[in-house]
Design a protein around this motif. Sequence first.
Motif, PDB file in Angstrom:
ATOM      1  N   HIS A 183       0.867  -1.176   0.000  1.00 17.27           N
ATOM      2  CA  HIS A 183       0.000   0.000   0.000  1.00 17.27           C
ATOM      3  C   HIS A 183       0.905   1.227   0.000  1.00 17.27           C
ATOM      4  O   HIS A 183       1.518   1.550   1.012  1.00 17.27           O
ATOM      5  CB  HIS A 183      -0.917  -0.014   1.222  1.00 17.27           C
ATOM      6  N   HIS A 184       0.996   1.898  -1.115  1.00 14.23           N
ATOM      7  CA  HIS A 184       2.017   2.917  -1.322  1.00 14.23           C
ATOM      8  C   HIS A 184       1.429   4.324  -1.276  1.00 14.23           C
ATOM      9  O   HIS A 184       0.438   4.598  -1.948  1.00 14.23           O
ATOM     10  CB  HIS A 184       2.727   2.661  -2.650  1.00 14.23           C
ATOM     11  N   PRO A 185       2.051   5.202  -0.505  1.00 12.39           N
ATOM     12  CA  PRO A 185       1.523   6.557  -0.343  1.00 12.39           C
ATOM     13  C   PRO A 185       1.899   7.476  -1.493  1.00 12.39           C
ATOM     14  O   PRO A 185       2.864   7.237  -2.219  1.00 12.39           O
ATOM     15  CB  PRO A 185       2.220   7.036   0.943  1.00 12.39           C
ATOM     16  N   PHE A 186       1.140   8.546  -1.613  1.00 11.20           N
ATOM     17  CA  PHE A 186       1.559   9.688  -2.411  1.00 11.20           C
ATOM     18  C   PHE A 186       2.215  10.618  -1.409  1.00 11.20           C
ATOM     19  O   PHE A 186       1.634  10.910  -0.359  1.00 11.20           O
ATOM     20  CB  PHE A 186       0.351  10.382  -3.065  1.00 11.20           C
ATOM     21  N   TRP A 187       3.435  11.076  -1.713  1.00  5.85           N
ATOM     22  CA  TRP A 187       4.090  11.965  -0.762  1.00  5.85           C
ATOM     23  C   TRP A 187       4.967  12.972  -1.465  1.00  5.85           C
ATOM     24  O   TRP A 187       5.354  12.798  -2.620  1.00  5.85           O
ATOM     25  CB  TRP A 187       4.871  11.217   0.286  1.00  5.85           C
ATOM     26  N   THR A 188       5.250  14.042  -0.734  1.00  5.98           N
ATOM     27  CA  THR A 188       6.175  15.051  -1.211  1.00  5.98           C
ATOM     28  C   THR A 188       7.158  15.352  -0.092  1.00  5.98           C
ATOM     29  O   THR A 188       6.854  15.169   1.095  1.00  5.98           O
ATOM     30  CB  THR A 188       5.464  16.357  -1.629  1.00  5.98           C
ATOM     31  N   ASN A 189       8.319  15.802  -0.500  1.00  2.00           N
ATOM     32  CA  ASN A 189       9.363  16.160   0.460  1.00  2.00           C
ATOM     33  C   ASN A 189      10.039  17.427  -0.011  1.00  2.00           C
ATOM     34  O   ASN A 189      10.488  17.512  -1.151  1.00  2.00           O
ATOM     35  CB  ASN A 189      10.383  15.020   0.583  1.00  2.00           C
ATOM     36  N   VAL A 190      10.064  18.430   0.855  1.00  2.00           N
ATOM     37  CA  VAL A 190      10.826  19.646   0.619  1.00  2.00           C
ATOM     38  C   VAL A 190      11.632  19.907   1.881  1.00  2.00           C
ATOM     39  O   VAL A 190      11.065  20.149   2.953  1.00  2.00           O
ATOM     40  CB  VAL A 190       9.910  20.851   0.303  1.00  2.00           C
ATOM     41  N   TYR A 191      12.938  19.774   1.759  1.00  2.00           N
ATOM     42  CA  TYR A 191      13.897  19.925   2.848  1.00  2.00           C
ATOM     43  C   TYR A 191      13.484  19.095   4.072  1.00  2.00           C
ATOM     44  O   TYR A 191      13.653  17.887   4.064  1.00  2.00           O
ATOM     45  CB  TYR A 191      14.137  21.399   3.186  1.00  2.00           C
ATOM     46  N   ASN A 192      12.957  19.724   5.113  1.00  3.60           N
ATOM     47  CA  ASN A 192      12.648  18.983   6.342  1.00  3.60           C
ATOM     48  C   ASN A 192      11.162  18.671   6.497  1.00  3.60           C
ATOM     49  O   ASN A 192      10.722  18.235   7.553  1.00  3.60           O
ATOM     50  CB  ASN A 192      13.139  19.748   7.576  1.00  3.60           C
ATOM     51  N   GLN A 193      10.384  18.868   5.433  1.00  2.00           N
ATOM     52  CA  GLN A 193       8.939  18.639   5.471  1.00  2.00           C
ATOM     53  C   GLN A 193       8.570  17.446   4.587  1.00  2.00           C
ATOM     54  O   GLN A 193       8.993  17.379   3.431  1.00  2.00           O
ATOM     55  CB  GLN A 193       8.190  19.861   4.951  1.00  2.00           C
ATOM     56  N   VAL A 194       7.781  16.539   5.137  1.00  4.78           N
ATOM     57  CA  VAL A 194       7.235  15.420   4.369  1.00  4.78           C
ATOM     58  C   VAL A 194       5.720  15.480   4.500  1.00  4.78           C
ATOM     59  O   VAL A 194       5.196  15.524   5.617  1.00  4.78           O
ATOM     60  CB  VAL A 194       7.759  14.057   4.883  1.00  4.78           C
ATOM     61  N   THR A 195       5.023  15.497   3.375  1.00  2.00           N
ATOM     62  CA  THR A 195       3.563  15.455   3.375  1.00  2.00           C
ATOM     63  C   THR A 195       3.142  14.134   2.747  1.00  2.00           C
ATOM     64  O   THR A 195       3.627  13.765   1.680  1.00  2.00           O
ATOM     65  CB  THR A 195       2.969  16.624   2.576  1.00  2.00           C
ATOM     66  N   ILE A 196       2.271  13.416   3.454  1.00  2.00           N
ATOM     67  CA  ILE A 196       1.817  12.109   2.986  1.00  2.00           C
ATOM     68  C   ILE A 196       0.305  12.147   2.798  1.00  2.00           C
ATOM     69  O   ILE A 196      -0.426  12.655   3.650  1.00  2.00           O
ATOM     70  CB  ILE A 196       2.193  10.994   3.991  1.00  2.00           C
ATOM     71  N   GLU A 197      -0.140  11.587   1.675  1.00  2.00           N
ATOM     72  CA  GLU A 197      -1.565  11.417   1.383  1.00  2.00           C
ATOM     73  C   GLU A 197      -1.826   9.937   1.180  1.00  2.00           C
ATOM     74  O   GLU A 197      -1.112   9.277   0.419  1.00  2.00           O
ATOM     75  CB  GLU A 197      -1.960  12.174   0.119  1.00  2.00           C
ATOM     76  N   LEU A 198      -2.841   9.426   1.848  1.00  2.00           N
ATOM     77  CA  LEU A 198      -3.207   8.018   1.736  1.00  2.00           C
ATOM     78  C   LEU A 198      -4.626   7.893   1.206  1.00  2.00           C
ATOM     79  O   LEU A 198      -5.555   8.530   1.712  1.00  2.00           O
ATOM     80  CB  LEU A 198      -3.119   7.322   3.099  1.00  2.00           C
ATOM     81  N   THR A 199      -4.787   7.068   0.196  1.00  2.00           N
ATOM     82  CA  THR A 199      -6.092   6.742  -0.363  1.00  2.00           C
ATOM     83  C   THR A 199      -5.969   5.376  -1.030  1.00  2.00           C
ATOM     84  O   THR A 199      -4.871   4.974  -1.394  1.00  2.00           O
ATOM     85  CB  THR A 199      -6.580   7.815  -1.359  1.00  2.00           C
ATOM     86  N   THR A 200      -7.062   4.666  -1.139  1.00  2.00           N
ATOM     87  CA  THR A 200      -7.017   3.341  -1.751  1.00  2.00           C
ATOM     88  C   THR A 200      -7.579   3.417  -3.156  1.00  2.00           C
ATOM     89  O   THR A 200      -8.774   3.639  -3.355  1.00  2.00           O
ATOM     90  CB  THR A 200      -7.812   2.320  -0.894  1.00  2.00           C
ATOM     91  N   HIS A 201      -6.690   3.267  -4.122  1.00  2.00           N
ATOM     92  CA  HIS A 201      -7.078   3.382  -5.527  1.00  2.00           C
ATOM     93  C   HIS A 201      -8.056   2.279  -5.929  1.00  2.00           C
ATOM     94  O   HIS A 201      -8.999   2.525  -6.665  1.00  2.00           O
ATOM     95  CB  HIS A 201      -5.839   3.348  -6.423  1.00  2.00           C
ATOM     96  N   ASP A 202      -7.817   1.055  -5.432  1.00  2.00           N
ATOM     97  CA  ASP A 202      -8.677  -0.083  -5.780  1.00  2.00           C
ATOM     98  C   ASP A 202     -10.106   0.071  -5.261  1.00  2.00           C
ATOM     99  O   ASP A 202     -11.001  -0.624  -5.712  1.00  2.00           O
ATOM    100  CB  ASP A 202      -8.095  -1.386  -5.231  1.00  2.00           C
ATOM    101  N   ALA A 203     -10.300   0.984  -4.307  1.00  2.00           N
ATOM    102  CA  ALA A 203     -11.627   1.200  -3.736  1.00  2.00           C
ATOM    103  C   ALA A 203     -12.230   2.509  -4.238  1.00  2.00           C
ATOM    104  O   ALA A 203     -13.066   3.113  -3.574  1.00  2.00           O
ATOM    105  CB  ALA A 203     -11.553   1.193  -2.212  1.00  2.00           C
ATOM    106  N   GLY A 204     -11.773   2.942  -5.404  1.00  2.00           N
ATOM    107  CA  GLY A 204     -12.329   4.165  -5.981  1.00  2.00           C
ATOM    108  C   GLY A 204     -11.770   5.431  -5.367  1.00  2.00           C
ATOM    109  O   GLY A 204     -12.465   6.440  -5.282  1.00  2.00           O
ATOM    110  N   ASN A 205     -10.503   5.367  -4.933  1.00  2.00           N
ATOM    111  CA  ASN A 205      -9.844   6.538  -4.333  1.00  2.00           C
ATOM    112  C   ASN A 205     -10.593   7.060  -3.114  1.00  2.00           C
ATOM    113  O   ASN A 205     -10.917   8.246  -3.016  1.00  2.00           O
ATOM    114  CB  ASN A 205      -9.633   7.643  -5.368  1.00  2.00           C
ATOM    115  N   THR A 206     -10.868   6.151  -2.198  1.00  2.00           N
ATOM    116  CA  THR A 206     -11.491   6.513  -0.939  1.00  2.00           C
ATOM    117  C   THR A 206     -10.595   6.044   0.204  1.00  2.00           C
ATOM    118  O   THR A 206      -9.674   5.258   0.008  1.00  2.00           O
ATOM    119  CB  THR A 206     -12.882   5.861  -0.784  1.00  2.00           C
TER     120      THR A 206
END
Length: 78
Positions: free
Chosen positions: A37-60
């Motif tokens: 189960h792989h997250p969508f994430w971004t990283n800028v220097y010391n900040q990490v933002t993670i978004e979790l959703t299940t694609h197989d369940a219609g992005n919910t």
Amino acid sequence: MWQETDNKLVRQFTFADFTEAFAFMTRVALIAEKMDHHPFWTNVYNQVTIELTTHDAGNTVTDKDRALAKAINSMYNE
């Protein structure tokens, strides 16, 4: 704290520097791979933002997202 927004669980993590942020991302990647189960994430220097959703369940938000969020929380030292 995770926020449920637009059918995603979203959280921002802050670290002392880039090295700590990247080490955290590496630990999360290993757990995510084990959970297949792989997250969508971004990283800028010391900040990490993670978004979790299940694609197989219609992005919910599903129990898979909540389980991964819980595992990620256990790796973050506030």
